[in-house]
Design an enzyme around this catalytic site. Structure first.
Site, PDB file in Angstrom:
ATOM      1  N   ASP A  25      -4.500  50.534   9.546  1.00  0.00           N
ATOM      2  CA  ASP A  25      -3.487  49.385   9.807  1.00  0.00           C
ATOM      3  C   ASP A  25      -2.521  49.496  10.890  1.00  0.00           C
ATOM      4  O   ASP A  25      -2.044  50.530  11.007  1.00  0.00           O
ATOM      5  CB  ASP A  25      -2.965  49.015   8.269  1.00  0.00           C
ATOM      6  CG  ASP A  25      -2.418  47.574   8.207  1.00  0.00           C
ATOM      7  OD1 ASP A  25      -3.215  46.743   8.913  1.00  0.00           O
ATOM      8  OD2 ASP A  25      -1.699  47.240   7.564  1.00  0.00           O
ATOM      9  N   ASN A  73     -10.647  39.790   5.927  1.00  0.00           N
ATOM     10  CA  ASN A  73     -10.474  39.681   7.158  1.00  0.00           C
ATOM     11  C   ASN A  73     -11.173  38.401   7.941  1.00  0.00           C
ATOM     12  O   ASN A  73     -10.824  38.059   9.003  1.00  0.00           O
ATOM     13  CB  ASN A  73     -10.772  41.047   8.071  1.00  0.00           C
ATOM     14  CG  ASN A  73      -9.852  42.175   7.712  1.00  0.00           C
ATOM     15  OD1 ASN A  73     -10.108  43.381   7.486  1.00  0.00           O
ATOM     16  ND2 ASN A  73      -8.363  41.763   7.503  1.00  0.00           N
TER      17      ASN A  73
HETATM   18  C1  IPE Z   1      -6.725  46.136   5.486  1.00  0.00           C
HETATM   19  O1  IPE Z   1      -5.814  45.840   6.271  1.00  0.00           O
HETATM   20  C2  IPE Z   1      -7.847  46.074   6.216  1.00  0.00           C
HETATM   21  C3  IPE Z   1      -8.290  47.115   7.140  1.00  0.00           C
HETATM   22  C4  IPE Z   1      -7.625  47.990   7.584  1.00  0.00           C
HETATM   23  C5  IPE Z   1      -9.583  46.888   7.756  1.00  0.00           C
HETATM   24  P1  IPE Z   1      -5.068  44.351   6.517  1.00  0.00           P
HETATM   25  O2  IPE Z   1      -4.249  44.180   7.534  1.00  0.00           O
HETATM   26  O3  IPE Z   1      -6.187  43.330   6.402  1.00  0.00           O
HETATM   27  O4  IPE Z   1      -4.292  44.042   5.001  1.00  0.00           O
HETATM   28  P2  IPE Z   1      -3.338  43.144   4.547  1.00  0.00           P
HETATM   29  O5  IPE Z   1      -3.657  41.759   4.781  1.00  0.00           O
HETATM   30  O6  IPE Z   1      -1.998  43.363   5.510  1.00  0.00           O
HETATM   31  O7  IPE Z   1      -2.963  43.324   2.961  1.00  0.00           O
HETATM   32  C1  IPE Z   2      -6.233  46.782  11.321  1.00  0.00           C
HETATM   33  O1  IPE Z   2      -5.024  46.496  12.163  1.00  0.00           O
HETATM   34  C2  IPE Z   2      -7.258  46.491  11.660  1.00  0.00           C
HETATM   35  C3  IPE Z   2      -7.944  45.648  10.750  1.00  0.00           C
HETATM   36  C4  IPE Z   2      -7.608  44.948   9.875  1.00  0.00           C
HETATM   37  C5  IPE Z   2      -9.361  45.020  11.487  1.00  0.00           C
HETATM   38  P1  IPE Z   2      -4.536  44.853  11.692  1.00  0.00           P
HETATM   39  O2  IPE Z   2      -5.547  44.016  12.667  1.00  0.00           O
HETATM   40  O3  IPE Z   2      -4.474  44.600  10.415  1.00  0.00           O
HETATM   41  O4  IPE Z   2      -3.088  44.935  12.641  1.00  0.00           O
HETATM   42  P2  IPE Z   2      -1.670  44.498  11.611  1.00  0.00           P
HETATM   43  O5  IPE Z   2      -1.750  44.920  10.358  1.00  0.00           O
HETATM   44  O6  IPE Z   2      -1.998  42.751  12.005  1.00  0.00           O
HETATM   45  O7  IPE Z   2      -0.712  45.085  12.733  1.00  0.00           O
HETATM   46 MG    MG Z   3      -3.123  44.619   8.932  1.00  0.00          MG
END
Ligand code: IPE
Ligand code: IPE
Ligand code: MG
Length: 247
Positions: A25, A73
């Site tokens: 993340d 997502n």
């Molecule tokens: C979890 O991260 C999913 C992945 C890393 C693929 P998210 O960014 O989607 O999670 P939330 O929304 O902060 O809980």
């Molecule tokens: C994790 O990084 C990757 C995916 C969920 C695909 P994020 O895109 O969630 O990055 P933040 O959490 O918004 O910084």
């Molecule tokens: Mg995230």
């Protein structure tokens, strides 16, 4: 001795987790803090994944599972979802040879059938290429949700009951696990989440029942092999009790 060898020497091999899962993340935040587009963060995140997989191969980890795209997502803007899918496809194309040379066993967790035919073909090609490999079990969770996986398993078991193949009483933890996307893998020992949020976000709900949790404020693009080794060594010092009285 090379920097890599120095690092590997630091790993406490006596108490290595069998299965490490990572919620990768913070790509978006990493990019925004730098005035970049979120997509730049996702591209940088792919480089981190390559490095961490290499460490997993070098320490002979049994299983590594990474969260690449959740069932939630899809709620993101169309352009970001498109970019992620494109990156995913590019990653598979570019990396599959090297993964194969490293004897990696590749598996995908999640609702793969909802991806485009092109991506599904790539997934099939890559997994077929590596099907006889015996090294690290590398699982990519894509269009994956823990609740969705549990529901799918329940549906499969219910339909087996309805056609008389099994009876309700046969459903125990072992049979239930055999219907999960992770069937045959050991439970998650260590669950890592980068970027500071302390939640599971629907990842491996069944499998992480007794996982040790490790959170870091480091955003995924900056997560380093050194920090990965710190997490592994921290795991080595945990007292796991599994509801009992421990060691
Ligand atoms: C979890 O991260 C999913 C992945 C890393 C693929 P998210 O960014 O989607 O999670 P939330 O929304 O902060 O809980
Ligand atoms: C994790 O990084 C990757 C995916 C969920 C695909 P994020 O895109 O969630 O990055 P933040 O959490 O918004 O910084
Ligand atoms: Mg995230």
């Amino acid at each position: 001795m090379s920097v890599e060898d120095e690092l590997l020497k630091r790993v406490d091999k006596s108490k290595l987790p069998r299965h490490v899962a990572i919620i990768m993340d913070g790509n978006g935040r990493w990019a925004s803090y730098r005035g970049l587009l979120r997509s730049a963060g996702h591209s940088a995140g792919v480089k981190t994944l390559k490095k961490i997989l290499t460490v997993a191969v070098n320490i002979n980890l049994e299983a590594l599972t990474v969260y690449a795209f959740s069932t939630e997502n899809w709620k993101r803007p169309h352009s970001e979802v498109d970019f992620l899918l494109h990156l995913f496809s590019e990653y598979l194309e570019k990396e599959k040879r090297e993964m194969h040379e490293k004897n990696v066993q590749l598996r995908f967790l999640g609702r793969i059938e909802e991806f485009s035919a092109g991506i599904q073909n790539q997934i099939r090609d890559a997994t077929t290429l590596m099907k006889n490999n015996t090294g690290v079990k590398f699982n990519i969770a894509a269009n994956y949700g823990g609740q969705d996986e549990i529901l799918r398993a329940a549906q499969k078991l219910a339909s087996k009951v309805s056609i008389g193949k099994i009876s309700t009483r046969d459903i125990d933890a072992e049979l239930f696990e055999s219907e999960l996307d992770t069937h045959g893998l050991p439970p998650v020992d260590l669950l890592i989440r980068t970027s500071g949020d302390m939640r599971i976000s629907n990842f491996l709900l069944w499998q992480a029942a007794y996982a040790e949790l490790w959170f870091t404020n480091t955003q995924w693009p900056e997560f380093s092999p050194e920090e990965f080794v710190d997490a592994l060594n921290n795991f080595a010092n945990r007292d796991r009790r599994f509801g009992g009285l421990g060691s």
